[in-house]
Structure formats: structure tokens, C-alpha cells
Design an enzyme around this catalytic site. Sequence first.
Site, PDB file in Angstrom:
ATOM      1  N   ALA A 153       0.888  -1.160   0.000  1.00 11.58           N
ATOM      2  CA  ALA A 153       0.000   0.000   0.000  1.00 11.58           C
ATOM      3  C   ALA A 153       0.926   1.210   0.000  1.00 11.58           C
ATOM      4  CB  ALA A 153      -0.909  -0.020   1.222  1.00 11.58           C
ATOM      5  N   THR A 154       1.225   1.708  -1.207  1.00 13.11           N
ATOM      6  CA  THR A 154       2.229   2.756  -1.336  1.00 13.11           C
ATOM      7  C   THR A 154       1.835   4.055  -0.652  1.00 13.11           C
ATOM      8  OG1 THR A 154       1.364   3.359  -3.494  1.00 13.11           O
ATOM      9  CG2 THR A 154       3.193   1.816  -3.459  1.00 13.11           C
ATOM     10  N   CYS A 155       0.537   4.325  -0.555  1.00 16.04           N
ATOM     11  CA  CYS A 155       0.127   5.567   0.098  1.00 16.04           C
ATOM     12  C   CYS A 155       0.417   5.531   1.595  1.00 16.04           C
ATOM     13  CB  CYS A 155      -1.357   5.838  -0.144  1.00 16.04           C
ATOM     14  SG  CYS A 155      -2.434   4.522   0.445  1.00 16.04           S
ATOM     15  N   MET A 156       0.646   4.320   2.121  1.00 16.79           N
ATOM     16  CA  MET A 156       0.955   4.172   3.549  1.00 16.79           C
ATOM     17  C   MET A 156       2.361   3.628   3.758  1.00 16.79           C
ATOM     18  SD  MET A 156      -2.662   2.767   5.025  1.00 16.79           S
ATOM     19  CE  MET A 156      -2.630   1.249   4.106  1.00 16.79           C
ATOM     20  N   ASN A 157       3.163   3.507   2.700  1.00 20.90           N
ATOM     21  CA  ASN A 157       4.515   2.946   2.795  1.00 20.90           C
ATOM     22  C   ASN A 157       4.499   1.603   3.517  1.00 20.90           C
ATOM     23  OD1 ASN A 157       5.616   5.274   1.557  1.00 20.90           O
ATOM     24  ND2 ASN A 157       5.597   6.329   3.511  1.00 20.90           N
TER      25      ASN A 157
END
Length: 160
Positions: A153-157
Site C-alpha cells: 500500500a504505497t500511500c501508507m509505505n
Amino acid sequence: PNGSNTLVTNSNLNYYIHKYAYFKLNVEILEQSKAFLSGFREIIPSQYIQIFTPKELQLIISGNNNNLIDFKNFKENVHYSGGYAASQPYIISLWEIVENEFTIEEQCEFLKFVTSCSRPPLLGFQALSPKFCINQVPTYGDDTIAARLPTAATCMNLLK
């Protein structure tokens, strides 16, 4: 003028490509570009931006382009959750593989997979917000960890 009625041929192909690219990159997004610049200049006044060359500004915004990742800093700034810990053999193996067996390009692809950016943060991984996290996903029933591929989940690293 009258472009919709002009046939594209080999003799005018370069002209067509130039005009089409100009339209797509300048005309079609003009209003969005103006809005972006207005907001950008509201945050950072133009006189501060003008002291940088385009290359310097890109370096400030996008980070170092040599793509070398400081893995010591990266590993020091990871949060482990869901049962994972830095001392576990599979976590140690993950870092060993990414740091020592991946090529620089593969390391950048890994970084992009987990953070959406292929370059390390300009101020180090401690500056990531939210902090990079490796999370163990609980399994139920016939679902086994061995059968599950990693996701991010790239928006949450977040790597899970």
C-alpha cells in the site's frame, strides 16, 4: 487551422507529431498547469525557486538521482507489525536479498513497489510519513502465508 480536415501523410508526419505534442503538453492542460503553479507559488514564492537551476530544483523535489539506497538508514527506520520483527530469519533474509543480491535497478523497483517512489527520500528514511512498515497479514482457513504473494500500500509505505 483546419487540422481535422488535413490528412496525415509521411511528408507532414513530423509537423503533425510536433503540433499534437504541443497541444497535449501545453494547450490541453493549460488551466491545470496554471492552478498548479498558483498553488505552488503560494507555498514557495517565485523568487526562492528562481535561484535554482532546473536540475537543482529536480534534485530538491525528487531526491538524488544516483539511486543509491542507504540500507542502514532504511532498516533503522522500519516499523514491523502483525508479528514481524527485525530479528526474524525471514526479515533478515529479505534485507540480505534486497541489499546484496538485487541490482541497483531492482533495489529501486523494490523501493517504488513499497513507497511509490524509486528514489530514497532526500532527508533519509526517517523523513518518510508515514514510516515504512512491514506487516504480517493474518491467514485464515486454507490460506497460507507461503501461498500469498507480497502486496504493498504505497500511500501508507506498507509492505504486507
